[in-house]
Scaffold this motif. Structure first.
Motif, PDB file in Angstrom:
ATOM      1  N   ARG A   1      -4.585  53.826   5.969  1.00  0.00           N
ATOM      2  CA  ARG A   1      -3.723  54.439   7.060  1.00  0.00           C
ATOM      3  C   ARG A   1      -4.429  55.412   7.714  1.00  0.00           C
ATOM      4  NH1 ARG A   1       1.856  56.156   5.522  1.00  0.00           N
ATOM      5  NH2 ARG A   1       2.256  53.913   5.380  1.00  0.00           N
ATOM      6  N   LEU A   2      -4.895  55.495   9.021  1.00  0.00           N
ATOM      7  CA  LEU A   2      -5.341  56.385   9.817  1.00  0.00           C
ATOM      8  C   LEU A   2      -4.545  57.758  10.084  1.00  0.00           C
ATOM      9  CD1 LEU A   2      -7.572  57.597  11.402  1.00  0.00           C
ATOM     10  CD2 LEU A   2      -6.798  56.093  13.401  1.00  0.00           C
ATOM     11  N   ARG A   3      -5.083  58.803   9.731  1.00  0.00           N
ATOM     12  CA  ARG A   3      -4.309  60.369  10.247  1.00  0.00           C
ATOM     13  C   ARG A   3      -5.309  60.925  10.989  1.00  0.00           C
ATOM     14  NH1 ARG A   3      -1.195  62.215   4.958  1.00  0.00           N
ATOM     15  NH2 ARG A   3       0.367  60.380   4.824  1.00  0.00           N
ATOM     16  N   GLU A   4      -4.889  61.074  12.294  1.00  0.00           N
ATOM     17  CA  GLU A   4      -5.813  61.847  13.228  1.00  0.00           C
ATOM     18  C   GLU A   4      -5.759  63.310  13.007  1.00  0.00           C
ATOM     19  OE1 GLU A   4      -7.278  60.426  15.942  1.00  0.00           O
ATOM     20  OE2 GLU A   4      -6.491  58.365  15.546  1.00  0.00           O
ATOM     21  N   GLY A   5      -6.585  64.017  13.524  1.00  0.00           N
ATOM     22  CA  GLY A   5      -6.887  65.498  13.194  1.00  0.00           C
ATOM     23  C   GLY A   5      -8.284  66.090  13.188  1.00  0.00           C
ATOM     24  N   GLY A   6      -8.582  67.020  13.898  1.00  0.00           N
ATOM     25  CA  GLY A   6      -9.755  67.719  13.584  1.00  0.00           C
ATOM     26  C   GLY A   6     -10.957  66.836  14.068  1.00  0.00           C
ATOM     27  N   SER A   7     -11.940  67.100  13.837  1.00  0.00           N
ATOM     28  CA  SER A   7     -13.149  66.481  14.344  1.00  0.00           C
ATOM     29  C   SER A   7     -13.719  65.102  13.606  1.00  0.00           C
ATOM     30  CB  SER A   7     -14.440  67.516  14.077  1.00  0.00           C
ATOM     31  OG  SER A   7     -14.722  67.893  12.843  1.00  0.00           O
TER      32      SER A   7
ATOM     33  N   ALA B   1     -12.822  47.665   8.889  1.00  0.00           N
ATOM     34  CA  ALA B   1     -12.884  47.336   7.479  1.00  0.00           C
ATOM     35  C   ALA B   1     -11.862  48.124   6.833  1.00  0.00           C
ATOM     36  CB  ALA B   1     -13.993  47.353   6.754  1.00  0.00           C
ATOM     37  N   LEU B   2     -11.829  49.557   6.893  1.00  0.00           N
ATOM     38  CA  LEU B   2     -10.828  50.308   6.356  1.00  0.00           C
ATOM     39  C   LEU B   2      -9.409  49.894   6.739  1.00  0.00           C
ATOM     40  CD1 LEU B   2     -12.904  53.797   6.782  1.00  0.00           C
ATOM     41  CD2 LEU B   2     -12.371  52.440   4.642  1.00  0.00           C
ATOM     42  N   LEU B   3      -9.220  49.813   8.143  1.00  0.00           N
ATOM     43  CA  LEU B   3      -7.809  49.683   8.292  1.00  0.00           C
ATOM     44  C   LEU B   3      -7.343  48.018   7.972  1.00  0.00           C
ATOM     45  CD1 LEU B   3      -8.395  50.793  12.136  1.00  0.00           C
ATOM     46  CD2 LEU B   3      -6.942  51.730  10.320  1.00  0.00           C
TER      47      LEU B   3
END
Length: 95
Positions: free
Chosen positions: A19-25, A12-14
């Motif tokens: 926009r997805l930003r990867e990083g961390g947990s 739903a968010l996408l």
């Protein structure tokens, strides 16, 4: 009591202008405006084994996204589209 699957929230968010930003947990999802510019509004999804978000976590997510929990459920379940979400934010002077 609301419960939504993590994969449904992610999809739903996408599909609603995030926009997805990867990083961390956690996966961090930033809202994009009508012009594709990333805004300061974001939410997090756990990368862990969590397969569902319960009422409490949905409440936290709703606050992060400046929505009521009811509007968040509509965003996830699809009746609330990207343009309508931006309009809600604009009404609150948050866009």
């Amino acid at each position: 009591m609301a419960v939504r699957k993590t994969r449904d929230i992610r999809q739903a968010l996408l599909s609603k202008g995030f926009r997805l930003r990867e990083g961390g947990s956690h996966e961090k999802y930033f809202l994009q405006d009508r012009n594709g510019k990333v805004t300061s509004i974001f939410t997090l999804l756990s990368r862990g084994s969590r397969r569902e978000y319960d009422d409490q976590l949905l409440g936290r997510m709703a606050r992060q996204l400046k929505l009521s929990k009811d509007h968040l459920i509509k965003l996830i379940d699809c009746p609330l589209q990207h343009a309508e979400y931006l309009e809600l934010l604009q009404q609150q002077d948050l866009s």
